[in-house]
Design a protein around this motif. Sequence first.
Motif, PDB file in Angstrom:
ATOM      1  N   SER A  45     -26.985   3.559 -16.600  1.00 51.13           N
ATOM      2  CA  SER A  45     -27.515   2.197 -16.662  1.00 51.13           C
ATOM      3  C   SER A  45     -27.681   1.802 -18.127  1.00 51.13           C
ATOM      4  CB  SER A  45     -28.850   2.104 -15.927  1.00 51.13           C
ATOM      5  OG  SER A  45     -29.799   2.984 -16.499  1.00 51.13           O
ATOM      6  N   HIS A  81     -33.585   3.002  -3.973  1.00 54.69           N
ATOM      7  CA  HIS A  81     -32.825   4.174  -4.437  1.00 54.69           C
ATOM      8  C   HIS A  81     -32.408   5.029  -3.234  1.00 54.69           C
ATOM      9  CE1 HIS A  81     -33.557   3.353  -8.623  1.00 54.69           C
ATOM     10  NE2 HIS A  81     -34.862   3.395  -8.468  1.00 54.69           N
ATOM     11  N   SER A  94     -41.181   6.737 -13.914  1.00 54.31           N
ATOM     12  CA  SER A  94     -40.356   5.656 -13.380  1.00 54.31           C
ATOM     13  C   SER A  94     -39.034   5.683 -14.142  1.00 54.31           C
ATOM     14  CB  SER A  94     -41.081   4.325 -13.616  1.00 54.31           C
ATOM     15  OG  SER A  94     -40.266   3.258 -13.210  1.00 54.31           O
ATOM     16  N   GLY A  95     -37.929   5.791 -13.415  1.00 56.29           N
ATOM     17  CA  GLY A  95     -36.627   5.973 -14.068  1.00 56.29           C
ATOM     18  C   GLY A  95     -36.365   4.963 -15.171  1.00 56.29           C
ATOM     19  N   SER A  96     -36.565   3.669 -14.859  1.00 56.61           N
ATOM     20  CA  SER A  96     -36.219   2.630 -15.832  1.00 56.61           C
ATOM     21  C   SER A  96     -37.091   2.712 -17.084  1.00 56.61           C
ATOM     22  CB  SER A  96     -36.327   1.242 -15.201  1.00 56.61           C
ATOM     23  OG  SER A  96     -37.600   1.086 -14.605  1.00 56.61           O
ATOM     24  N   SER A 117     -38.596  -0.086  -5.307  1.00 57.34           N
ATOM     25  CA  SER A 117     -37.421   0.565  -5.885  1.00 57.34           C
ATOM     26  C   SER A 117     -37.210   1.949  -5.276  1.00 57.34           C
ATOM     27  CB  SER A 117     -37.428   0.578  -7.401  1.00 57.34           C
ATOM     28  OG  SER A 117     -38.659   0.863  -7.933  1.00 57.34           O
ATOM     29  N   VAL A 119     -26.849  -3.223 -16.614  1.00 57.74           N
ATOM     30  CA  VAL A 119     -26.194  -2.399 -15.585  1.00 57.74           C
ATOM     31  C   VAL A 119     -27.318  -1.587 -14.962  1.00 57.74           C
ATOM     32  CG1 VAL A 119     -24.475  -0.633 -15.060  1.00 57.74           C
ATOM     33  CG2 VAL A 119     -24.036  -2.279 -16.885  1.00 57.74           C
ATOM     34  N   LYS A 120     -27.424  -1.688 -13.648  1.00 61.68           N
ATOM     35  CA  LYS A 120     -28.633  -1.241 -12.947  1.00 61.68           C
ATOM     36  C   LYS A 120     -28.588   0.211 -12.481  1.00 61.68           C
ATOM     37  CE  LYS A 120     -29.117  -5.758 -12.872  1.00 61.68           C
ATOM     38  NZ  LYS A 120     -30.127  -6.544 -13.600  1.00 61.68           N
ATOM     39  N   TYR A 121     -29.720   0.845 -12.658  1.00 63.27           N
ATOM     40  CA  TYR A 121     -29.965   2.173 -12.076  1.00 63.27           C
ATOM     41  C   TYR A 121     -30.361   1.934 -10.626  1.00 63.27           C
ATOM     42  CZ  TYR A 121     -33.810   5.611 -11.083  1.00 63.27           C
ATOM     43  OH  TYR A 121     -34.684   6.485 -10.516  1.00 63.27           O
ATOM     44  N   TRP A 122     -29.549   2.380  -9.713  1.00 64.98           N
ATOM     45  CA  TRP A 122     -29.834   2.116  -8.296  1.00 64.98           C
ATOM     46  C   TRP A 122     -29.268   3.278  -7.480  1.00 64.98           C
ATOM     47  CZ3 TRP A 122     -33.574  -0.721  -6.886  1.00 64.98           C
ATOM     48  CH2 TRP A 122     -33.687  -1.233  -5.608  1.00 64.98           C
ATOM     49  N   ARG A 176     -35.799   3.983 -20.597  1.00 63.65           N
ATOM     50  CA  ARG A 176     -35.086   3.128 -21.559  1.00 63.65           C
ATOM     51  C   ARG A 176     -36.027   2.310 -22.435  1.00 63.65           C
ATOM     52  NH1 ARG A 176     -32.048   1.365 -16.489  1.00 63.65           N
ATOM     53  NH2 ARG A 176     -33.590  -0.290 -16.743  1.00 63.65           N
ATOM     54  N   SER A 214     -43.743  -1.082 -14.070  1.00 60.69           N
ATOM     55  CA  SER A 214     -43.687   0.376 -14.153  1.00 60.69           C
ATOM     56  C   SER A 214     -42.919   0.851 -15.399  1.00 60.69           C
ATOM     57  CB  SER A 214     -43.096   0.989 -12.881  1.00 60.69           C
ATOM     58  OG  SER A 214     -41.862   0.421 -12.633  1.00 60.69           O
ATOM     59  N   ASP A 230     -33.190  -8.711 -11.238  1.00 58.92           N
ATOM     60  CA  ASP A 230     -33.711  -7.385 -10.939  1.00 58.92           C
ATOM     61  C   ASP A 230     -33.661  -7.265  -9.407  1.00 58.92           C
ATOM     62  OD1 ASP A 230     -34.741  -4.999 -11.714  1.00 58.92           O
ATOM     63  OD2 ASP A 230     -36.231  -5.880 -13.043  1.00 58.92           O
ATOM     64  N   ALA A 231     -34.340  -6.269  -8.854  1.00 54.89           N
ATOM     65  CA  ALA A 231     -34.319  -6.143  -7.396  1.00 54.89           C
ATOM     66  C   ALA A 231     -35.323  -7.122  -6.786  1.00 54.89           C
ATOM     67  CB  ALA A 231     -34.655  -4.710  -7.005  1.00 54.89           C
ATOM     68  N   LEU A 289     -25.547  -5.411  -7.441  1.00 53.17           N
ATOM     69  CA  LEU A 289     -26.807  -4.764  -7.050  1.00 53.17           C
ATOM     70  C   LEU A 289     -27.329  -5.404  -5.756  1.00 53.17           C
ATOM     71  CD1 LEU A 289     -29.434  -3.006  -7.778  1.00 53.17           C
ATOM     72  CD2 LEU A 289     -30.313  -5.121  -8.771  1.00 53.17           C
ATOM     73  N   ALA A 340     -32.434  -4.479 -17.093  1.00 58.35           N
ATOM     74  CA  ALA A 340     -31.169  -3.750 -16.985  1.00 58.35           C
ATOM     75  C   ALA A 340     -30.016  -4.738 -16.843  1.00 58.35           C
ATOM     76  CB  ALA A 340     -31.211  -2.823 -15.783  1.00 58.35           C
TER      77      ALA A 340
HETATM   78  O1  PMV Z   1     -37.427   2.538 -12.390  1.00 60.79           O
HETATM   79  P1  PMV Z   1     -37.371   2.206 -10.957  1.00 60.79           P
HETATM   80  O2  PMV Z   1     -37.389   3.401 -10.062  1.00 60.79           O
HETATM   81  O3  PMV Z   1     -38.445   1.173 -10.586  1.00 60.79           O
HETATM   82  O4  PMV Z   1     -35.954   1.479 -10.664  1.00 60.79           O
HETATM   83  C1  PMV Z   1     -35.537   0.327 -11.337  1.00 60.79           C
HETATM   84  C2  PMV Z   1     -34.423  -0.317 -10.626  1.00 60.79           C
HETATM   85  C3  PMV Z   1     -33.959  -1.643 -11.203  1.00 60.79           C
HETATM   86  O5  PMV Z   1     -35.010  -2.317 -11.878  1.00 60.79           O
HETATM   87  C4  PMV Z   1     -33.479  -2.525 -10.056  1.00 60.79           C
HETATM   88  C5  PMV Z   1     -32.766  -1.465 -12.135  1.00 60.79           C
HETATM   89  C6  PMV Z   1     -33.024  -0.865 -13.491  1.00 60.79           C
HETATM   90  O6  PMV Z   1     -32.170  -0.107 -13.939  1.00 60.79           O
HETATM   91  O7  PMV Z   1     -34.036  -1.193 -14.134  1.00 60.79           O
END
Ligand code: PMV
Length: 354
Positions: free
Chosen positions: A47, A220, A165-167, A216, A32-35, A170, A125, A306-307, A266, A30
């Motif tokens: 994101s 979140h 998993s949200g990311s 994550s 721009v991060k999904y957070w 994409r 993930s 990343d995180a 982030l 990412a």
């Molecule tokens: O998909 P998740 O719930 O593991 O969240 C991903 C969070 C980040 O990797 C930090 C940012 C992103 O958008 O990928």
Amino acid sequence: MIWERKVAVSKMTSSINSGTNTWSAPSNIALVKYWGKKPVQLPANASLSLTLNKSKTIVKTKWEKCTDKEAQLAFTFEGKETPSFNQKIQKWYESLKREMTFLNQVKLTINSTNTFPHSAGIASSASSMAALSLSLMDLAKTIGVIDLDEASWLKMASSYARLGSGSAARSVYPVAASWGLVDNEFASAVQDIHPVYRDFGDAILIVDSGTKAVSSSLGHELMNKHPYRDLRFAMANRRVGELVELLKKDDFEHFSHLVEVEALELHSMMMTSNPSFILMKPKTLEIIDRVRKARANGHEICFTLDAGPNIHLLYPQRAREFAMKFVSECKSADLLDQGQWIDDQVGNGPTKED
Ligand code: PMV
């Protein structure tokens, strides 16, 4: 209108009783991060990510028709039962069964493998949930429970991946994808991308290969009561809009500024949450310092994070020779955990292997 996952779930029209399919899906980084999220797994902000090429998950699915009682998912990771993965995947599978009701009539045996080392501190993930979702959507097509055009099929695969998993939403698209800009339910491919980004380099520098200090899910959740949440979500949304425009041109100066500030934002969210976390290590900061000095000397490299403590060193291919020299200097200076790094770049998205 609210988009809905529409599976014509009534009957399997195909007379095929068993089969296999193999899908590979890449990880993504990412920019721009999904957070921060809201139920059910919807993003609190938009994101945008670059799809990787080499860091992939390969999922092999065997299926056979069965009765309701026999329907199950037997999942292994690299040939072994892995309780930590299994729990997450079984939960996802149970939730999917409510929508993809044909899953109540098939027995699934799935094995998943990653092309990147498990110890590299890279989250798998995104690639694994994307590959799983594509494999099940392919099965749905094979047995005739869905009949969608390619674009709608991908939207649905993205949406099911997102539930895992949200990311992962994409990771079903080539080159670059946004999520939460066009729609919250599924991600979309970014359009009109300048050729310079189509093979953009990403050298993943492993500063620490340990497990993530903040999962994550906790990350979140920490955004729910974060004092800067509203400003953070607004900033991220604004940056996604800016980046969609920047990806249309070859403007490394503005790209690098936006991407680095976003990565540090982030981390500043984590530093200022309650509880507070510092995920960067001294060696992370040392590398950041070296990146900025190199850029001040005219070299086109920048970083994102990343995180966790690892650095994604981003560069256009014309700067590859310098980027490789930079990585080798980081190695010599003992900044990488056991010298580990992954030589990745932007790629063309998932593929059906057979
Ligand atoms: O998909 P998740 O719930 O593991 O969240 C991903 C969070 C980040 O990797 C930090 C940012 C992103 O958008 O990928």
